[in-house]
Motif scaffolding. Structure first.
Motif, PDB file in Angstrom:
ATOM      1  N   TRP A 174       0.870  -1.140  -0.095  1.00 54.62           N
ATOM      2  CA  TRP A 174      -0.176  -0.029   0.011  1.00 54.62           C
ATOM      3  C   TRP A 174       0.941   1.129   0.053  1.00 54.62           C
ATOM      4  CZ3 TRP A 174      -5.473   0.276   0.160  1.00 54.62           C
ATOM      5  CH2 TRP A 174      -5.977  -0.665   0.587  1.00 54.62           C
ATOM      6  N   GLN A 175       0.581   2.458  -0.820  1.00 53.01           N
ATOM      7  CA  GLN A 175       1.150   3.461  -0.632  1.00 53.01           C
ATOM      8  C   GLN A 175       0.216   4.700  -0.260  1.00 53.01           C
ATOM      9  OE1 GLN A 175       2.310   3.509  -4.886  1.00 53.01           O
ATOM     10  NE2 GLN A 175       4.470   3.289  -4.134  1.00 53.01           N
ATOM     11  N   PHE A 176       0.773   5.472   0.532  1.00 52.33           N
ATOM     12  CA  PHE A 176       0.010   6.440   1.222  1.00 52.33           C
ATOM     13  C   PHE A 176       0.653   7.865   1.035  1.00 52.33           C
ATOM     14  CE2 PHE A 176      -0.932   2.600   3.373  1.00 52.33           C
ATOM     15  CZ  PHE A 176      -2.261   2.762   3.506  1.00 52.33           C
ATOM     16  N   GLU A 177       0.013   8.905   0.977  1.00 44.61           N
ATOM     17  CA  GLU A 177       0.480  10.104   0.899  1.00 44.61           C
ATOM     18  C   GLU A 177      -0.270  11.291   1.507  1.00 44.61           C
ATOM     19  OE1 GLU A 177       1.795  11.298  -3.002  1.00 44.61           O
ATOM     20  OE2 GLU A 177      -0.319  11.845  -3.699  1.00 44.61           O
ATOM     21  N   THR A 178       0.217  12.467   2.052  1.00 45.21           N
ATOM     22  CA  THR A 178      -0.605  13.275   2.619  1.00 45.21           C
ATOM     23  C   THR A 178      -0.120  14.682   2.105  1.00 45.21           C
ATOM     24  OG1 THR A 178      -1.582  14.169   4.543  1.00 45.21           O
ATOM     25  CG2 THR A 178       0.572  13.555   4.846  1.00 45.21           C
ATOM     26  N   GLN A 179      -0.853  15.872   2.641  1.00 45.29           N
ATOM     27  CA  GLN A 179      -0.165  17.097   2.095  1.00 45.29           C
ATOM     28  C   GLN A 179       1.282  17.206   2.453  1.00 45.29           C
ATOM     29  OE1 GLN A 179      -2.880  19.508   4.617  1.00 45.29           O
ATOM     30  NE2 GLN A 179      -1.156  21.112   4.888  1.00 45.29           N
ATOM     31  N   GLU A 180       1.820  17.931   1.474  1.00 42.74           N
ATOM     32  CA  GLU A 180       3.406  17.951   1.310  1.00 42.74           C
ATOM     33  C   GLU A 180       4.257  18.431   2.730  1.00 42.74           C
ATOM     34  OE1 GLU A 180       5.308  20.407  -1.726  1.00 42.74           O
ATOM     35  OE2 GLU A 180       4.393  19.221  -2.973  1.00 42.74           O
ATOM     36  N   ASP A 181       3.330  19.171   3.296  1.00 44.86           N
ATOM     37  CA  ASP A 181       4.276  19.643   4.757  1.00 44.86           C
ATOM     38  C   ASP A 181       3.642  19.111   5.863  1.00 44.86           C
ATOM     39  OD1 ASP A 181       1.587  20.707   4.756  1.00 44.86           O
ATOM     40  OD2 ASP A 181       2.466  23.008   5.082  1.00 44.86           O
ATOM     41  N   ASP A 186       9.388   4.801   5.288  1.00 45.71           N
ATOM     42  CA  ASP A 186       9.343   6.252   5.265  1.00 45.71           C
ATOM     43  C   ASP A 186       9.620   6.861   3.803  1.00 45.71           C
ATOM     44  OD1 ASP A 186       9.424   9.121   6.175  1.00 45.71           O
ATOM     45  OD2 ASP A 186      11.098   8.704   7.373  1.00 45.71           O
ATOM     46  N   GLY A 187       8.760   6.653   2.897  1.00 44.45           N
ATOM     47  CA  GLY A 187       8.859   7.240   1.674  1.00 44.45           C
ATOM     48  C   GLY A 187       8.012   6.581   0.468  1.00 44.45           C
ATOM     49  N   ALA A 188       8.204   6.896  -0.752  1.00 45.06           N
ATOM     50  CA  ALA A 188       7.332   6.460  -1.893  1.00 45.06           C
ATOM     51  C   ALA A 188       7.469   4.895  -2.190  1.00 45.06           C
ATOM     52  CB  ALA A 188       7.347   7.153  -2.782  1.00 45.06           C
ATOM     53  N   ASP A 189       8.484   4.226  -1.638  1.00 45.96           N
ATOM     54  CA  ASP A 189       8.510   2.619  -2.095  1.00 45.96           C
ATOM     55  C   ASP A 189       9.020   2.001  -1.069  1.00 45.96           C
ATOM     56  OD1 ASP A 189      11.623   3.116  -2.241  1.00 45.96           O
ATOM     57  OD2 ASP A 189      11.337   4.010  -3.958  1.00 45.96           O
ATOM     58  N   ILE A 190       9.163   0.734  -1.301  1.00 48.06           N
ATOM     59  CA  ILE A 190       9.600  -0.285  -0.376  1.00 48.06           C
ATOM     60  C   ILE A 190      11.121  -0.425  -0.088  1.00 48.06           C
ATOM     61  CG2 ILE A 190       7.837  -1.831  -0.630  1.00 48.06           C
ATOM     62  CD1 ILE A 190       9.630  -3.733  -2.242  1.00 48.06           C
ATOM     63  N   TYR A 191      11.950   0.451  -1.044  1.00 51.74           N
ATOM     64  CA  TYR A 191      13.319   0.641  -0.659  1.00 51.74           C
ATOM     65  C   TYR A 191      13.402   1.793   0.258  1.00 51.74           C
ATOM     66  CZ  TYR A 191      12.902  -2.312  -4.498  1.00 51.74           C
ATOM     67  OH  TYR A 191      12.552  -3.506  -5.327  1.00 51.74           O
ATOM     68  N   SER A 192      12.640   2.612   0.560  1.00 54.30           N
ATOM     69  CA  SER A 192      12.756   3.717   1.539  1.00 54.30           C
ATOM     70  C   SER A 192      13.203   3.157   2.944  1.00 54.30           C
ATOM     71  CB  SER A 192      11.480   4.534   1.607  1.00 54.30           C
ATOM     72  OG  SER A 192      11.155   5.053   0.332  1.00 54.30           O
ATOM     73  N   LEU A 248      -0.668   8.040  25.331  1.00 58.13           N
ATOM     74  CA  LEU A 248      -0.997   8.023  23.852  1.00 58.13           C
ATOM     75  C   LEU A 248      -0.872   6.862  23.180  1.00 58.13           C
ATOM     76  CD1 LEU A 248       0.214  11.565  22.607  1.00 58.13           C
ATOM     77  CD2 LEU A 248      -1.934  11.096  23.150  1.00 58.13           C
ATOM     78  N   SER A 249      -1.532   6.421  22.213  1.00 56.20           N
ATOM     79  CA  SER A 249      -1.376   5.124  21.751  1.00 56.20           C
ATOM     80  C   SER A 249      -0.215   5.193  20.952  1.00 56.20           C
ATOM     81  CB  SER A 249      -2.432   4.628  20.701  1.00 56.20           C
ATOM     82  OG  SER A 249      -2.890   5.559  19.788  1.00 56.20           O
ATOM     83  N   GLU A 250       0.561   3.853  20.808  1.00 54.30           N
ATOM     84  CA  GLU A 250       1.820   3.765  20.350  1.00 54.30           C
ATOM     85  C   GLU A 250       1.786   4.080  19.014  1.00 54.30           C
ATOM     86  OE1 GLU A 250       5.436   1.420  21.817  1.00 54.30           O
ATOM     87  OE2 GLU A 250       3.821  -0.076  20.877  1.00 54.30           O
ATOM     88  N   THR A 251       2.678   4.949  18.311  1.00 56.70           N
ATOM     89  CA  THR A 251       2.375   5.365  16.906  1.00 56.70           C
ATOM     90  C   THR A 251       3.606   5.583  16.099  1.00 56.70           C
ATOM     91  OG1 THR A 251       0.522   6.760  17.774  1.00 56.70           O
ATOM     92  CG2 THR A 251       1.175   7.371  15.502  1.00 56.70           C
ATOM     93  N   LEU A 252       3.628   5.057  14.973  1.00 59.82           N
ATOM     94  CA  LEU A 252       4.865   5.299  14.141  1.00 59.82           C
ATOM     95  C   LEU A 252       4.706   6.553  12.989  1.00 59.82           C
ATOM     96  CD1 LEU A 252       5.485   1.663  13.147  1.00 59.82           C
ATOM     97  CD2 LEU A 252       7.090   2.848  14.583  1.00 59.82           C
ATOM     98  N   TYR A 253       5.672   7.247  12.965  1.00 56.22           N
ATOM     99  CA  TYR A 253       5.595   8.496  12.321  1.00 56.22           C
ATOM    100  C   TYR A 253       6.749   8.499  11.155  1.00 56.22           C
ATOM    101  CZ  TYR A 253       3.137  10.406  16.224  1.00 56.22           C
ATOM    102  OH  TYR A 253       2.237  10.448  17.248  1.00 56.22           O
ATOM    103  N   THR A 254       6.033   9.018  10.124  1.00 54.52           N
ATOM    104  CA  THR A 254       7.008   8.949   9.010  1.00 54.52           C
ATOM    105  C   THR A 254       7.936  10.545   9.074  1.00 54.52           C
ATOM    106  OG1 THR A 254       5.575  10.269   7.496  1.00 54.52           O
ATOM    107  CG2 THR A 254       5.747   7.661   7.139  1.00 54.52           C
ATOM    108  N   THR A 255       8.770  10.833   8.334  1.00 54.04           N
ATOM    109  CA  THR A 255       9.463  12.026   8.368  1.00 54.04           C
ATOM    110  C   THR A 255       9.122  12.843   6.869  1.00 54.04           C
ATOM    111  OG1 THR A 255      11.614  11.362   7.204  1.00 54.04           O
ATOM    112  CG2 THR A 255      11.425  11.301   9.779  1.00 54.04           C
ATOM    113  N   THR A 256       8.401  12.267   6.125  1.00 51.90           N
ATOM    114  CA  THR A 256       8.011  12.514   4.865  1.00 51.90           C
ATOM    115  C   THR A 256       6.548  12.604   4.685  1.00 51.90           C
ATOM    116  OG1 THR A 256       8.259  10.690   3.633  1.00 51.90           O
ATOM    117  CG2 THR A 256      10.249  11.819   3.785  1.00 51.90           C
TER     118      THR A 256
END
Ligand SMILES: *[C@@H]1O[C@H](CO)[C@@H](O)[C@H](O)[C@H]1NC(C)=O
Ligand SMILES: *[C@@H]1O[C@H](CO)[C@@H](O)[C@H](O)[C@H]1NC(C)=O
Ligand SMILES: *[C@@H]1O[C@H](CO)[C@@H](O)[C@H](O)[C@H]1NC(C)=O
Ligand SMILES: *[C@@H]1O[C@H](CO)[C@@H](O)[C@H](O)[C@H]1NC(C)=O
Length: 278
Positions: free
Chosen positions: A52-59, A82-88, A106-114
């Motif tokens: 699955w690929q996800f994206e949100t607002q650029e900032d 953390d990015g647009a493909d599985i090699y990220s 707070l529930s345990e959460t993973l964050y991207t940097t992009t």
């Protein structure tokens, strides 16, 4: 402040079944990444190697957690990149500085940097796994050395305290320069959570002012007027009501106003709290 309009997408089992066992790049099939406007929930069954690929607002960044479950255990089944493909690179558990100031519980959460993420299922997970993906404010701010940031209120907003003294205008700019806004306490709960983190011993600026018209208080960060019936926490006898008074900015805390709101001269120097909403 944080408004959530959950949008749940339960994937038709027919779609995922057709993906079993195949290494799918969604684009090959003409699919676009799922755009996360606010919140998306995906539920199984998920096929092996399903991507699955996800994206949100650029900032903005993406926040992942498992509904009714544990993200660490889920990592046996899936990897979040953390990015647009599985090699990220894999998404890592949060930076310790932020966790230190974030609210416990707070529930345990993973964050991207992009603003993009790729989720790959390595094995078929246990049934009923529901992965929640939310748009979140970036909380790895490095505004100034004298800054502390954390997720005080929920998993997706971010608050930073700036421990340098400046007037209200300059502190408004310090927040804006970093894509944040001077804090607005639009509920007692929000104020309480910020208060618990940084106490009120040192006064700090908020975005509430009546600079535009004496007596009409406005949360400038959100341009929300303070109406009758809205939450307020003024120090007894404040704000001063007199013609053309010059105490037009709300200062929170300190030895004069304790854990209340005080109206003071906007030119006074104080610390600040900035916030960023998703
Ligand atoms: C989030 O903040 C970090 C640290 O300042 C930065 O490297 C990263 O590019 C930011 N991400 C986005 C999506 O703005
Ligand atoms: C403030 O009061 C106005 C008018 O009663 C109301 O429409 C608004 O929702 C209130 N805002 C908050 C944050 O409670
Ligand atoms: C507000 O502060 C400025 C700068 O310190 C000062 O010039 C002004 O007289 C003050 N106003 C009031 C009403 O105290
Ligand atoms: C705030 O301080 C800056 C200098 O840092 C000054 O230029 C500005 O006039 C001050 N604004 C107010 C309202 O005191």
């Amino acid at each position: 402040m944080a408004k959530t309009l959950p949008i749940c997408i339960f994937i038709l089992s027919v779609v995922s079944r057709s993906c079993y066992g195949t290494m799918l790049a969604t684009e090959e099939y003409g699919w676009r990444p799922v755009f996360v406007d606010n919140e998306v929930v995906i539920g199984g069954p998920f096929g092996e190697n399903f991507i699955w690929q996800f994206e949100t607002q650029e900032d903005r960044i993406l926040a992942f957690n498992i509904l009714d479950g544990n993200i660490k255990e889920a990592q046996d089944f899936l990897s979040i990149h953390d990015g647009a493909d599985i090699y990220s690179p894999n998404v890592l558990l949060g930076n310790d500085d932020i966790i230190q100031f974030s609210r416990k519980g707070l529930s345990e959460t993973l964050y991207t940097t992009t603003s993009k993420a790729t989720v790959q299922f390595a094995k078929t997970p246990i049934s009923h796994l529901k992965l929640r993906i939310q748009k979140a404010a970036n909380c790895s701010y490095n505004i100034k050395p004298e800054t502390q940031c954390g997720r005080m209120v929920d998993e997706v907003s971010c608050y930073c305290a700036i421990f340098t003294n400046e007037n209200q205008t300059d502190q408004t700019m310090s927040c804006l320069d970093n894509g944040m806004k001077l804090v607005s306490f639009e509920s007692e709960e929000e104020e309480e959570l910020v208060h618990r983190t940084w106490s009120t011993q040192i006064p700090f600026w908020t975005s509430l002012t009546d600079t535009r018209r004496d007596g009409s208080w406005l949360w400038e960060s959100t341009m929300t007027p303070l109406s009758n019936g809205n939450y307020t926490n003024w120090f007894p006898g404040r704000p001063l009501i007199q013609e053309s008074d010059q105490f037009n900015c709300m200062l929170y805390g300190g030895s004069t106003y304790l854990s209340f709101w005080g109206d003071v001269n906007c030119s006074a120097l104080a610390n600040a709290i900035c916030e960023a909403q998703p």
